[in-house]
Scaffold this active site. Sequence first.
Site, PDB file in Angstrom:
ATOM      1  N   CYS A  62       0.754  -0.428   0.333  1.00 32.30           N
ATOM      2  CA  CYS A  62      -0.180  -0.081  -0.304  1.00 32.30           C
ATOM      3  C   CYS A  62       0.679   1.624   0.119  1.00 32.30           C
ATOM      4  O   CYS A  62       1.503   0.898   0.186  1.00 32.30           O
ATOM      5  CB  CYS A  62      -0.654   0.332   1.642  1.00 32.30           C
ATOM      6  SG  CYS A  62      -2.199  -1.222   1.777  1.00 32.30           S
TER       7      CYS A  62
ATOM      8  N   ARG B 120       1.698   1.780  -6.017  1.00 28.22           N
ATOM      9  CA  ARG B 120       1.610   0.266  -5.539  1.00 28.22           C
ATOM     10  C   ARG B 120       0.065   0.056  -4.718  1.00 28.22           C
ATOM     11  O   ARG B 120       0.345  -0.992  -4.066  1.00 28.22           O
ATOM     12  CB  ARG B 120       2.226   1.377  -3.828  1.00 28.22           C
ATOM     13  CG  ARG B 120       3.769   1.910  -3.732  1.00 28.22           C
ATOM     14  CD  ARG B 120       3.920   2.460  -2.232  1.00 28.22           C
ATOM     15  NE  ARG B 120       4.092   1.812  -1.848  1.00 28.22           N
ATOM     16  CZ  ARG B 120       4.969   0.563  -1.575  1.00 28.22           C
ATOM     17  NH1 ARG B 120       6.527   0.686  -2.171  1.00 28.22           N
ATOM     18  NH2 ARG B 120       5.262  -0.604  -0.275  1.00 28.22           N
TER      19      ARG B 120
ATOM     20  N   TRP C 171      -3.855  -1.504  -1.824  1.00 27.63           N
ATOM     21  CA  TRP C 171      -4.709  -2.477  -2.361  1.00 27.63           C
ATOM     22  C   TRP C 171      -4.993  -3.470  -1.102  1.00 27.63           C
ATOM     23  O   TRP C 171      -4.343  -4.185  -0.523  1.00 27.63           O
ATOM     24  CB  TRP C 171      -2.748  -3.556  -2.686  1.00 27.63           C
ATOM     25  CG  TRP C 171      -2.890  -3.337  -3.661  1.00 27.63           C
ATOM     26  CD1 TRP C 171      -2.395  -4.020  -4.574  1.00 27.63           C
ATOM     27  CD2 TRP C 171      -2.494  -5.596  -3.459  1.00 27.63           C
ATOM     28  NE1 TRP C 171      -2.768  -5.218  -5.772  1.00 27.63           N
ATOM     29  CE2 TRP C 171      -1.961  -6.163  -5.005  1.00 27.63           C
ATOM     30  CE3 TRP C 171      -2.282  -6.221  -2.373  1.00 27.63           C
ATOM     31  CZ2 TRP C 171      -2.004  -7.772  -4.691  1.00 27.63           C
ATOM     32  CZ3 TRP C 171      -1.280  -8.024  -2.622  1.00 27.63           C
ATOM     33  CH2 TRP C 171      -2.049  -8.240  -3.476  1.00 27.63           C
TER      34      TRP C 171
ATOM     35  N   ASN D 111       0.306  -0.435   6.000  1.00 32.38           N
ATOM     36  CA  ASN D 111       0.705  -1.080   4.990  1.00 32.38           C
ATOM     37  C   ASN D 111       0.678  -2.735   5.736  1.00 32.38           C
ATOM     38  O   ASN D 111       1.949  -2.640   6.841  1.00 32.38           O
ATOM     39  CB  ASN D 111       2.054  -0.310   4.302  1.00 32.38           C
ATOM     40  CG  ASN D 111       2.356  -1.422   3.485  1.00 32.38           C
ATOM     41  OD1 ASN D 111       1.599  -2.300   3.107  1.00 32.38           O
ATOM     42  ND2 ASN D 111       3.435  -0.869   2.775  1.00 32.38           N
ATOM     43  N   GLY D 112       0.219  -3.230   5.378  1.00 33.81           N
ATOM     44  CA  GLY D 112       1.010  -4.842   6.456  1.00 33.81           C
ATOM     45  C   GLY D 112      -0.679  -5.824   7.055  1.00 33.81           C
ATOM     46  O   GLY D 112      -1.715  -5.179   6.166  1.00 33.81           O
TER      47      GLY D 112
ATOM     48  N   GLU E  57       9.739 -12.416 -21.978  1.00 32.60           N
ATOM     49  CA  GLU E  57       9.846 -11.594 -21.232  1.00 32.60           C
ATOM     50  C   GLU E  57       8.521 -10.537 -22.117  1.00 32.60           C
ATOM     51  O   GLU E  57       7.126  -9.775 -21.817  1.00 32.60           O
ATOM     52  CB  GLU E  57      10.369 -11.159 -21.269  1.00 32.60           C
ATOM     53  CG  GLU E  57      10.467  -9.171 -20.734  1.00 32.60           C
ATOM     54  CD  GLU E  57      10.023  -9.251 -19.304  1.00 32.60           C
ATOM     55  OE1 GLU E  57      10.084  -9.872 -18.480  1.00 32.60           O
ATOM     56  OE2 GLU E  57      10.180  -7.735 -19.036  1.00 32.60           O
TER      57      GLU E  57
ATOM     58  N   LYS F 190       4.690  -8.957 -20.805  1.00 31.13           N
ATOM     59  CA  LYS F 190       4.672  -7.753 -21.283  1.00 31.13           C
ATOM     60  C   LYS F 190       3.095  -7.712 -21.439  1.00 31.13           C
ATOM     61  O   LYS F 190       2.217  -7.117 -21.619  1.00 31.13           O
ATOM     62  CB  LYS F 190       5.775  -6.843 -21.937  1.00 31.13           C
ATOM     63  CG  LYS F 190       6.244  -6.682 -21.082  1.00 31.13           C
ATOM     64  CD  LYS F 190       6.895  -5.525 -20.422  1.00 31.13           C
ATOM     65  CE  LYS F 190       6.468  -5.912 -18.637  1.00 31.13           C
ATOM     66  NZ  LYS F 190       7.504  -6.352 -18.369  1.00 31.13           N
TER      67      LYS F 190
ATOM     68  N   GLU G  15       0.203  -9.194 -18.957  1.00 28.75           N
ATOM     69  CA  GLU G  15      -0.326  -8.334 -18.146  1.00 28.75           C
ATOM     70  C   GLU G  15      -0.574  -6.685 -18.407  1.00 28.75           C
ATOM     71  O   GLU G  15      -1.346  -6.280 -17.806  1.00 28.75           O
ATOM     72  CB  GLU G  15       0.686  -7.818 -16.435  1.00 28.75           C
ATOM     73  CG  GLU G  15       2.472  -6.872 -17.207  1.00 28.75           C
ATOM     74  CD  GLU G  15       3.687  -6.990 -16.555  1.00 28.75           C
ATOM     75  OE1 GLU G  15       4.373  -6.693 -17.102  1.00 28.75           O
ATOM     76  OE2 GLU G  15       3.200  -6.459 -14.790  1.00 28.75           O
TER      77      GLU G  15
ATOM     78  N   HIS H 291       7.370 -30.111 -29.794  1.00 32.98           N
ATOM     79  CA  HIS H 291       7.298 -31.024 -28.589  1.00 32.98           C
ATOM     80  C   HIS H 291       6.306 -30.683 -27.412  1.00 32.98           C
ATOM     81  O   HIS H 291       5.474 -31.181 -27.122  1.00 32.98           O
ATOM     82  CB  HIS H 291       8.083 -30.781 -27.169  1.00 32.98           C
ATOM     83  CG  HIS H 291       9.297 -31.271 -28.271  1.00 32.98           C
ATOM     84  ND1 HIS H 291       9.573 -32.520 -28.047  1.00 32.98           N
ATOM     85  CD2 HIS H 291      10.350 -30.181 -28.184  1.00 32.98           C
ATOM     86  CE1 HIS H 291      11.226 -32.557 -29.055  1.00 32.98           C
ATOM     87  NE2 HIS H 291      11.494 -31.716 -28.540  1.00 32.98           N
TER      88      HIS H 291
ATOM     89  N   LYS I  44       2.924  -2.402  -7.873  1.00 34.02           N
ATOM     90  CA  LYS I  44       4.288  -2.853  -8.463  1.00 34.02           C
ATOM     91  C   LYS I  44       5.716  -3.660  -7.890  1.00 34.02           C
ATOM     92  O   LYS I  44       5.956  -4.123  -8.409  1.00 34.02           O
ATOM     93  CB  LYS I  44       4.712  -1.492  -8.782  1.00 34.02           C
ATOM     94  CG  LYS I  44       6.532  -1.030  -9.098  1.00 34.02           C
ATOM     95  CD  LYS I  44       6.162  -0.642 -10.477  1.00 34.02           C
ATOM     96  CE  LYS I  44       7.573  -0.880 -10.942  1.00 34.02           C
ATOM     97  NZ  LYS I  44       7.293  -0.949 -11.817  1.00 34.02           N
TER      98      LYS I  44
HETATM   99  O1  M6R Z   1      10.673  -5.706  -7.809  1.00 33.52           O
HETATM  100  P1  M6R Z   1      10.940  -6.969  -8.642  1.00 33.52           P
HETATM  101  O2  M6R Z   1      11.353  -6.895  -9.520  1.00 33.52           O
HETATM  102  O3  M6R Z   1      11.261  -7.733  -7.182  1.00 33.52           O
HETATM  103  O4  M6R Z   1       9.110  -7.161  -9.150  1.00 33.52           O
HETATM  104  C1  M6R Z   1       9.499  -8.553  -9.596  1.00 33.52           C
HETATM  105  C2  M6R Z   1       7.874  -8.851 -10.317  1.00 33.52           C
HETATM  106  O5  M6R Z   1       6.751  -8.552  -9.941  1.00 33.52           O
HETATM  107  C3  M6R Z   1       7.681  -7.544 -11.567  1.00 33.52           C
HETATM  108  O6  M6R Z   1       8.856  -7.987 -12.583  1.00 33.52           O
HETATM  109  C4  M6R Z   1       6.551  -8.592 -12.517  1.00 33.52           C
HETATM  110  O7  M6R Z   1       7.157  -9.151 -12.913  1.00 33.52           O
HETATM  111  C5  M6R Z   1       6.494  -7.118 -13.903  1.00 33.52           C
HETATM  112  N1  M6R Z   1       5.226  -6.511 -12.938  1.00 33.52           N
HETATM  113  C6  M6R Z   1       6.901  -7.582 -15.098  1.00 33.52           C
HETATM  114  O8  M6R Z   1       6.325  -5.904 -15.859  1.00 33.52           O
END
Ligand code: M6R
Length: 651
Positions: free
Chosen positions: A29, A54, A109, A135-136, A520, A524, A527, A543, A646
Amino acid sequence: MTRVGHRRSPATGGCPERPERVVTLTPVCGIVGYVGWRGAQEVLVNGLRRLEYRGYDSAGVAVVDGRGELEVHRAAGPLDNLVAVLPEGGATGEGTGRGGTTGMGHTRWATHGPPTDRNAHPHRDAASKVAVVHNGIIENFVALRAELEAAGVELASDTDSEVAAHLVARAFAADPDAGLTAAVRAVVARLEGAFTLVFTHADSPDEIVAARRSSPLVVGVGEGEMFVASDVAAFIDHTREAVELGQDQIVTLTRGGAVVTDFLGEPARTRPFHVDWDIAAAEKGGHDFFMLKEIEEQPAALADTLRGHLVDGRIVLDEQRLSDQELRDIDKVFVVACGTAYHAGLLAKYAIEHWCRIPVEVEVASEFRYRDPVLDRSTLVVAISQSGETADTLEAVRHARDQKARVLAICNTNGAQIPRESDAVLYTHAGPEVGVAATKTFTAQVIACYLVGLALAQTFGTKYADEVAREYAELEASTDAVARVLEAVVEPARALARELAASKAVLFLGRHVGFPVALEGALKLKELAYMHAEGFAAGELKHGPIALIEQDLPVVVVMPSPKGRAILHQKLLSNIREIQARGARTIVVAEEGDETVRPFAEHLIEVPAVSTLLQPLVASVPLQVFAAEVARARGYDVDKPRNLAKSVTVE
Ligand code: M6R
């Protein structure tokens, strides 16, 4: 007690500290608190704008107004919903001539209770004297709630957080002369789990008190004003001088400064630092979305990550608490990370094994510790995390350290928990990344992994100094190559995205270093565009995944250079033929001048010729743009994809 006033702090840098252990990890959060001379409401809302990445389920602010009363506004949904219900002009204490200058804000969140107005923070006690943001997770909240209810307290929300407001109100009322800090100290001693909390009390309007266990909390030191927040971005408009709070610390903020103690009231050690990026870095700079700006910032992010790491012919890390001998004793490397950072880790394997001739395993952090990996003093665990807060990665680090392995962190957030608990640190200097989808931090992580590879190669003696310097120069040159990609591919990738935005699914294929790029690229698209997307090692196609190919299915193919590994290039050409024969539409990312691929590419995206290890940097950029533009064409918020935050600080 440690006093913190307005003074120039030392530049960011190493601070060897004992690792701190906490029992629980927290959801993410955003928290901001302010005490000073400005209208608090405006400061808080602006701060929340920078923390919205966040969590964006709901938001709220509490300000002690000019009459010494708490004014609280909350709204489910994005921050704009809150702004819509705030008093006109942002003034509080209307009619008194005195606006409130003390308060706190929160962006949520949701964990306990759905994201509704009543569950939004700040929460208050029944008399509306105390406000809290949290937060927690307060793990013993059920017992505490029952205790409060037995005492006749009516709780107004479904959250675990609200109990903290009632408990502090009662502790303060029991001994007002002891003050708010004492009340907070008494209450946090009773809380179990993870909590970063900020309190204010209407009867003590010139201070706010915050307690940190687990989630990050930084103090901003201004002139006659103090801030506290989950991230420096929340107060970067006002000050770049900051103090990071450690675990189990309480800070009392007044206009004149901050007093930091531990949970027992003893003086506590803190870490002041100067934020080395400015307000422009935290703003969109003319772009519709942060992500688009962050994609464009990649050449600078790469250059900044490399800068200063070749000193007198040797690669140096940012922090190193390992002796050269301890490093020389390393005989095995594990890379642990999540999501995009894991994809960067896959690329670390190619570089480290190639340069150091040492085995490297790469594993998603959430799986690592549960399978009892073989770790000892001669194992190096490289933990990659943009935020430095990711729960899975942090727990993997802790597990590794428990087994006596050495830990090296690659992180974009100065002083975050993962680097604090590591033996060595290399920071990616990508600057703040607000878009939830990682872009510039991904390419910066790749460069950082390569720097780690070179540092190990020089330690093991598998590369001479002149070879290390040559590789470093190549890494430096990659920044220009990425800049050229940006100039050339943004428009074509956009056009392609518009054309394919209605597709049901997209597949991504690659071999060797092109395989993590394919993974990757697919992540992208998933998400951001909520589209079914999968990345495969092209050789695996036959396969199983080839069954997915149907008429007009878009397939993105990341081609290797025809020069370096001709055999790989040949094999991918065969894979393209296989999928074309089954009706796929081919989108091919290939090196400039690769004429052999042209006849097989329905859409060709050309990227500059670079060495093999650098190809992921140039090949990833068009896929980032593609994903962002597909999302945009489908009408989604590129910066805030649904269900995501994030930093993922829950396991
Ligand atoms: O802060 P971090 O690099 O540890 O985060 C890891 C993943 O949560 C982060 O890379 C996530 O997969 C991204 N949203 C991808 O774009």
